[in-house]
Design an enzyme around this catalytic site. Structure first.
Site, PDB file in Angstrom:
ATOM      1  N   HIS A  10     -34.706 -39.714 -18.368  1.00 15.53           N
ATOM      2  CA  HIS A  10     -35.451 -39.339 -17.166  1.00 15.53           C
ATOM      3  C   HIS A  10     -36.941 -39.567 -17.375  1.00 15.53           C
ATOM      4  O   HIS A  10     -37.510 -39.067 -18.344  1.00 15.53           O
ATOM      5  CB  HIS A  10     -35.177 -37.855 -16.865  1.00 15.53           C
ATOM      6  CG  HIS A  10     -35.782 -37.359 -15.596  1.00 15.53           C
ATOM      7  ND1 HIS A  10     -36.498 -36.182 -15.519  1.00 15.53           N
ATOM      8  CD2 HIS A  10     -35.781 -37.873 -14.338  1.00 15.53           C
ATOM      9  CE1 HIS A  10     -36.888 -35.989 -14.280  1.00 15.53           C
ATOM     10  NE2 HIS A  10     -36.475 -36.998 -13.532  1.00 15.53           N
ATOM     11  N   HIS A  52     -45.275 -40.253 -10.933  1.00 15.88           N
ATOM     12  CA  HIS A  52     -44.399 -39.310 -10.231  1.00 15.88           C
ATOM     13  C   HIS A  52     -45.112 -38.618  -9.079  1.00 15.88           C
ATOM     14  O   HIS A  52     -44.588 -38.520  -7.968  1.00 15.88           O
ATOM     15  CB  HIS A  52     -43.859 -38.259 -11.207  1.00 15.88           C
ATOM     16  CG  HIS A  52     -42.950 -37.268 -10.551  1.00 15.88           C
ATOM     17  ND1 HIS A  52     -43.414 -36.135  -9.925  1.00 15.88           N
ATOM     18  CD2 HIS A  52     -41.600 -37.244 -10.401  1.00 15.88           C
ATOM     19  CE1 HIS A  52     -42.392 -35.458  -9.417  1.00 15.88           C
ATOM     20  NE2 HIS A  52     -41.284 -36.117  -9.701  1.00 15.88           N
TER      21      HIS A  52
HETATM   22  O1  G3P Z   1     -34.320 -40.051  -9.963  1.00 17.53           O
HETATM   23  C1  G3P Z   1     -33.883 -38.788 -10.344  1.00 17.53           C
HETATM   24  C2  G3P Z   1     -35.013 -37.795 -10.396  1.00 17.53           C
HETATM   25  O2  G3P Z   1     -36.081 -38.365 -11.106  1.00 17.53           O
HETATM   26  C3  G3P Z   1     -35.497 -37.359  -9.046  1.00 17.53           C
HETATM   27  O3  G3P Z   1     -36.485 -36.367  -9.096  1.00 17.53           O
HETATM   28  O4  G3P Z   1     -38.790 -35.537  -8.955  1.00 17.53           O
HETATM   29  O5  G3P Z   1     -37.845 -36.158 -11.170  1.00 17.53           O
HETATM   30  O6  G3P Z   1     -38.414 -37.932  -9.535  1.00 17.53           O
HETATM   31  P1  G3P Z   1     -37.938 -36.507  -9.712  1.00 17.53           P
HETATM   32 MG    MG Z   2     -37.712 -39.687 -10.627  1.00 19.38          MG
END
Ligand code: G3P
Ligand code: MG
Length: 246
Positions: A10, A52
């Site tokens: 992630h 992000h």
């Molecule tokens: O793509 C999965 C996840 O990353 C979505 O949430 O806020 O971490 O980008 P976020």
């Molecule tokens: Mg994400």
């Protein structure tokens, strides 16, 4: 080849390295991660960058909204020292550098299109067309987004790249209609809202399903056993390598 491996890093390497940077991809590579997820927005001058938040303050030495800054302006800031001194001086990452690194290291990509407000269609279009160029003759990246406008624009500009609809909260009854309209092959669902029945419904209708964000080993095992295709995790160091083979 399956669309997803079991374990997907992630924002690159979760919390082990500054999120959404080349340094994070290097750490993911060291852990043998087969696929990474990262967030992509546009600088003011339309360059796809990894970011992000709307504002760069949390993850850099600068502040302000990225869509107010050119790439040259963003490049003046340090995107690593907020995480730890080890990463001081880490520059903002562009989709170009990440494509080069991940391709060279045989790491697949899930590009989460994360538009700054008001730039959804432009971001979807630029990210998809750039990805189509950068990933020629390589396993396609999966493009995902919470923004259906961005996914629609991505579909128009690079229809051949697989798309996934990102959803937050419980699965709404209209999910299939929305996914179909956008030509999506998968759903990326919030793990707290996934149970065995949800996985079965989605897979029986012919879609893949990936869960964000799973950091607990027992929960990871459970979701994979239920048939979840992939898990986004911050815990690339904690999930046992054996999970990758389930
Ligand atoms: O793509 C999965 C996840 O990353 C979505 O949430 O806020 O971490 O980008 P976020
Ligand atoms: Mg994400």
């Amino acid at each position: 080849m399956r669309l997803y491996p079991n374990i997907i890093g992630h924002r690159g390497a979760g919390r082990l390295a500054p999120e959404n940077t080349l340094a994070a991809m290097r750490v993911a590579a060291r852990y043998g991660i087969e696929m990474v997820e990262y967030d992509v927005a546009l600088s003011r001058d339309g360059i796809p960058i990894l970011l992000h938040d709307q504002n760069i303050a949390r993850t850099s030495t600068g502040s302000g909204n990225a869509d107010d800054m050119t790439l040259a302006e963003l490049a003046r800031f340090d995107f690593g020292s907020w995480h730890s001194s080890e990463y001081a001086g880490e520059p903002i990452a562009t989709l170009y550098s990440i494509a080069a690194f991940t391709r060279q290291n045989n790491i697949r990509s899930n590009i989460e299109i994360k538009p700054q407000p008001g730039r959804e269609a432009l971001t979807g279009k630029v990210v998809a067309s750039t990805a189509a160029l950068l990933w020629q003759n390589a396993p396609s990246p999966v493009l995902s987004s919470f923004s259906e406008i961005a996914l629609e624009a991505a579909m128009a500009s690079a229809p051949e790249l697989p798309r996934a609809l990102l959803l937050e909260g419980p699965l709404n009854p209209d999910w299939q209609e929305r996914a179909d309209t956008l030509g999506c092959v998968a759903l990326h669902l919030q793990q707290e809202h996934i149970d065995r029945a949800t996985i079965k419904v989605v897979r029986d209708k012919g879609y893949r399903i990936a869960a964000w964000t799973v950091n607990d080993v027992a929960r990871a095992r459970e979701l994979l056993r239920w048939g979840c295709d992939g898990l986004f995790t911050d815990a690339i160091h904690a999930l046992p390598p054996a999970l990758r083979l389930l």
